[in-house]
Design a protein around this motif. Structure first.
Motif, PDB file in Angstrom:
ATOM      1  N   TYR A   1       0.731  -1.341   0.039  1.00  0.00           N
ATOM      2  CA  TYR A   1      -0.001   0.010   0.099  1.00  0.00           C
ATOM      3  C   TYR A   1       0.900   1.253   0.091  1.00  0.00           C
ATOM      4  O   TYR A   1       1.667   1.527   0.972  1.00  0.00           O
ATOM      5  CB  TYR A   1      -0.922  -0.061   1.275  1.00  0.00           C
ATOM      6  CG  TYR A   1      -1.718  -1.308   1.328  1.00  0.00           C
ATOM      7  CD1 TYR A   1      -3.011  -1.261   0.466  1.00  0.00           C
ATOM      8  CD2 TYR A   1      -1.264  -2.262   2.030  1.00  0.00           C
ATOM      9  CE1 TYR A   1      -3.949  -2.556   0.491  1.00  0.00           C
ATOM     10  CE2 TYR A   1      -2.184  -3.369   2.019  1.00  0.00           C
ATOM     11  CZ  TYR A   1      -3.291  -3.601   1.482  1.00  0.00           C
ATOM     12  OH  TYR A   1      -3.959  -4.627   1.597  1.00  0.00           O
ATOM     13  N   LYS A   2       0.662   1.999  -1.044  1.00  0.00           N
ATOM     14  CA  LYS A   2       1.433   3.359  -0.975  1.00  0.00           C
ATOM     15  C   LYS A   2       0.566   4.522  -1.334  1.00  0.00           C
ATOM     16  O   LYS A   2      -0.318   4.502  -2.154  1.00  0.00           O
ATOM     17  CB  LYS A   2       2.547   3.280  -2.270  1.00  0.00           C
ATOM     18  CG  LYS A   2       3.528   2.025  -2.390  1.00  0.00           C
ATOM     19  CD  LYS A   2       4.223   2.239  -3.489  1.00  0.00           C
ATOM     20  CE  LYS A   2       5.539   1.355  -3.386  1.00  0.00           C
ATOM     21  NZ  LYS A   2       6.444   1.469  -4.905  1.00  0.00           N
ATOM     22  N   LYS A   3       1.225   5.661  -0.539  1.00  0.00           N
ATOM     23  CA  LYS A   3       0.249   6.819  -0.727  1.00  0.00           C
ATOM     24  C   LYS A   3       0.839   7.523  -2.248  1.00  0.00           C
ATOM     25  O   LYS A   3       1.738   6.664  -2.907  1.00  0.00           O
ATOM     26  CB  LYS A   3       0.865   7.879   0.102  1.00  0.00           C
ATOM     27  CG  LYS A   3       0.458   7.723   1.652  1.00  0.00           C
ATOM     28  CD  LYS A   3       1.082   8.384   2.613  1.00  0.00           C
ATOM     29  CE  LYS A   3       0.733   9.767   2.693  1.00  0.00           C
ATOM     30  NZ  LYS A   3       1.090  10.356   3.787  1.00  0.00           N
ATOM     31  N   GLN A   4       0.193   8.518  -2.533  1.00  0.00           N
ATOM     32  CA  GLN A   4       0.637   9.132  -3.878  1.00  0.00           C
ATOM     33  C   GLN A   4       1.837   9.634  -4.106  1.00  0.00           C
ATOM     34  O   GLN A   4       2.448   9.697  -5.154  1.00  0.00           O
ATOM     35  CB  GLN A   4      -0.460  10.404  -4.214  1.00  0.00           C
ATOM     36  CG  GLN A   4      -1.922   9.863  -4.417  1.00  0.00           C
ATOM     37  CD  GLN A   4      -2.930  11.160  -4.665  1.00  0.00           C
ATOM     38  OE1 GLN A   4      -2.432  12.110  -4.622  1.00  0.00           O
ATOM     39  NE2 GLN A   4      -3.848  10.662  -5.266  1.00  0.00           N
ATOM     40  N   ASP A   5       2.639   9.826  -3.006  1.00  0.00           N
ATOM     41  CA  ASP A   5       3.895  10.170  -2.973  1.00  0.00           C
ATOM     42  C   ASP A   5       4.932   9.284  -2.780  1.00  0.00           C
ATOM     43  O   ASP A   5       6.361   9.430  -2.792  1.00  0.00           O
ATOM     44  CB  ASP A   5       4.292  11.325  -1.790  1.00  0.00           C
ATOM     45  CG  ASP A   5       4.073  10.581  -0.428  1.00  0.00           C
ATOM     46  OD1 ASP A   5       3.805   9.529  -0.351  1.00  0.00           O
ATOM     47  OD2 ASP A   5       4.034  11.261   0.726  1.00  0.00           O
TER      48      ASP A   5
ATOM     49  N   GLU B   1       5.135   6.854  -0.538  1.00  0.00           N
ATOM     50  CA  GLU B   1       5.411   6.257   0.786  1.00  0.00           C
ATOM     51  C   GLU B   1       4.601   4.953   0.961  1.00  0.00           C
ATOM     52  O   GLU B   1       3.384   4.883   0.636  1.00  0.00           O
ATOM     53  CB  GLU B   1       5.034   7.466   1.825  1.00  0.00           C
ATOM     54  CG  GLU B   1       5.252   6.962   3.183  1.00  0.00           C
ATOM     55  CD  GLU B   1       4.612   7.989   4.233  1.00  0.00           C
ATOM     56  OE1 GLU B   1       4.582   7.828   5.380  1.00  0.00           O
ATOM     57  OE2 GLU B   1       4.185   9.140   3.808  1.00  0.00           O
TER      58      GLU B   1
ATOM     59  N   LEU C   1       2.844   2.372   3.307  1.00  0.00           N
ATOM     60  CA  LEU C   1       1.851   2.444   4.403  1.00  0.00           C
ATOM     61  C   LEU C   1       1.953   1.021   4.934  1.00  0.00           C
ATOM     62  O   LEU C   1       1.718  -0.145   4.090  1.00  0.00           O
ATOM     63  CB  LEU C   1       0.461   2.786   4.123  1.00  0.00           C
ATOM     64  CG  LEU C   1       0.484   4.291   3.512  1.00  0.00           C
ATOM     65  CD1 LEU C   1      -1.032   4.438   3.153  1.00  0.00           C
ATOM     66  CD2 LEU C   1       0.698   5.412   4.455  1.00  0.00           C
TER      67      LEU C   1
ATOM     68  N   HIS D   1      -1.686   1.599  11.501  1.00  0.00           N
ATOM     69  CA  HIS D   1      -2.764   2.568  11.091  1.00  0.00           C
ATOM     70  C   HIS D   1      -4.096   1.697  11.605  1.00  0.00           C
ATOM     71  O   HIS D   1      -3.902   0.540  12.008  1.00  0.00           O
ATOM     72  CB  HIS D   1      -2.884   2.713   9.755  1.00  0.00           C
ATOM     73  CG  HIS D   1      -1.787   3.517   8.856  1.00  0.00           C
ATOM     74  ND1 HIS D   1      -0.557   2.857   8.582  1.00  0.00           N
ATOM     75  CD2 HIS D   1      -1.798   4.868   8.842  1.00  0.00           C
ATOM     76  CE1 HIS D   1       0.161   3.902   8.131  1.00  0.00           C
ATOM     77  NE2 HIS D   1      -0.420   5.016   8.221  1.00  0.00           N
TER      78      HIS D   1
ATOM     79  N   VAL E   1      -5.496   8.939   5.814  1.00  0.00           N
ATOM     80  CA  VAL E   1      -4.392   9.158   4.825  1.00  0.00           C
ATOM     81  C   VAL E   1      -4.323   8.563   3.543  1.00  0.00           C
ATOM     82  O   VAL E   1      -3.345   9.134   2.818  1.00  0.00           O
ATOM     83  CB  VAL E   1      -2.954   8.852   5.648  1.00  0.00           C
ATOM     84  CG1 VAL E   1      -2.942   9.195   7.251  1.00  0.00           C
ATOM     85  CG2 VAL E   1      -3.025   7.276   6.176  1.00  0.00           C
ATOM     86  N   ALA E   2      -5.135   7.529   3.308  1.00  0.00           N
ATOM     87  CA  ALA E   2      -5.258   6.983   2.005  1.00  0.00           C
ATOM     88  C   ALA E   2      -6.337   6.149   2.080  1.00  0.00           C
ATOM     89  O   ALA E   2      -6.857   5.472   2.838  1.00  0.00           O
ATOM     90  CB  ALA E   2      -3.868   6.255   1.731  1.00  0.00           C
TER      91      ALA E   2
END
Length: 264
Positions: free
Chosen positions: A84-88, A90, A92, A97, A251-252
């Motif tokens: 699982y990745k954020k748009q930038d 990073e 997760l 979480h 956050v996502a």
């Protein structure tokens, strides 16, 4: 000569015996290693495919979205198989979480949809809200019904104290740069409708529930002002929630495959 031949025969026999033992040991080692690796792989696959019990979170309300579930939780399979990745970019980590599964489409304009998996922080930081940056928050419902989702999503614009000047704060939100994205939506029906609904419906209801009620709690005077899209009436409206009910900040979000939903 005969004695020498016998010695050679003994030596060859010993060599064959030692070679046989060595081959047997190699075979045993191979079988043991293969079996251990096979078990380890099976355990890893089992861990990756195992189901996780997560809380449902409402994007909307039970009434407008029909609330397809008769449970507050849902079993989701194979969460560990994916990164699982954020748009930038990073990455997760799920264990860092709080995870929820969305019911409803009221957060569609924020990019969150029905049956999305959402990652929420375990704590809530007010700094970004104070800077005027809206945040999607997970809020614990005040009186969750039995076997119904106990959490809901709201797009939050401001943290403040309950006071007599809330309409002025609403007008500040409406005039903010960040709110332009909402005002440009085709479903947006004008500032005056949001202001009227807030003054005549949201504030009186919050006052009854938290301020003028029996045994009010002083901490409920600290509030967040949010918006949600009501899918039944196709209207965007403000709402008020006590800060004490905030669970975390989204956050996502990620789309879950239908086969990941474990049938009971």
């Amino acid at each position: 000569m005969v004695e020498e031949a016998i010695n050679i025969q003994y030596a060859m026999t010993g060599f064959y015996i030692i070679s046989g033992i060595f081959l047997i040991l190699l075979t045993v080692l191979y079988v043991t290693t293969y079996s251990s690796r096979k078990k380890a792989r099976a355990q890893i696959i089992k861990e990756l495919n195992k189901s996780s019990r997560l809380n449902w979170v409402l994007a909307g309300s039970e009434e407008e979205d029909g609330c397809e579930t008769t449970s507050s939780k849902v079993d989701i399979a194979a969460l560990g198989r994916y990164e699982y990745k954020k748009q930038d970019g990073e990455i997760l980590e799920p264990q860092d979480h709080k995870l929820f599964v969305v019911i409803g489409e009221s957060m569609r304009f924020a990019g969150i949809h029905n049956h999305d998996l959402i990652f929420s922080t375990k704590k809530f930081n007010f700094d970004k809200l104070k800077d005027g940056t809206p945040q999607i928050l997970v809020i614990h419902k005040r009186h969750p019904k039995e076997n119904r989702p106990a959490y809901k999503l709201r797009r939050t614009w401001k943290v403040t104290q309950y006071n007599d000047n809330l309409l002025d704060e609403i007008k500040e939100i409406l005039d903010s740069e960040a709110f332009k994205s909402v005002r440009s939506l085709s479903v947006y029906d004008g500032d005056s409708n949001l202001i009227e609904d807030f003054a005549n419906t949201r504030v009186p209801k919050y006052c009854r529930d938290f301020i003028s009620c029996d045994n009010p709690d002083e901490k409920d005077r600290q509030i967040v002002i949010s918006t949600t899209f009501h899918t039944d009436t196709e209207e965007i409206r403000f709402s008020i929630h006590p800060v004490s009910r905030i669970v975390g900040q989204v956050v996502a979000s990620f789309k879950l495959a239908e086969e990941q939903f474990v049938k009971s």
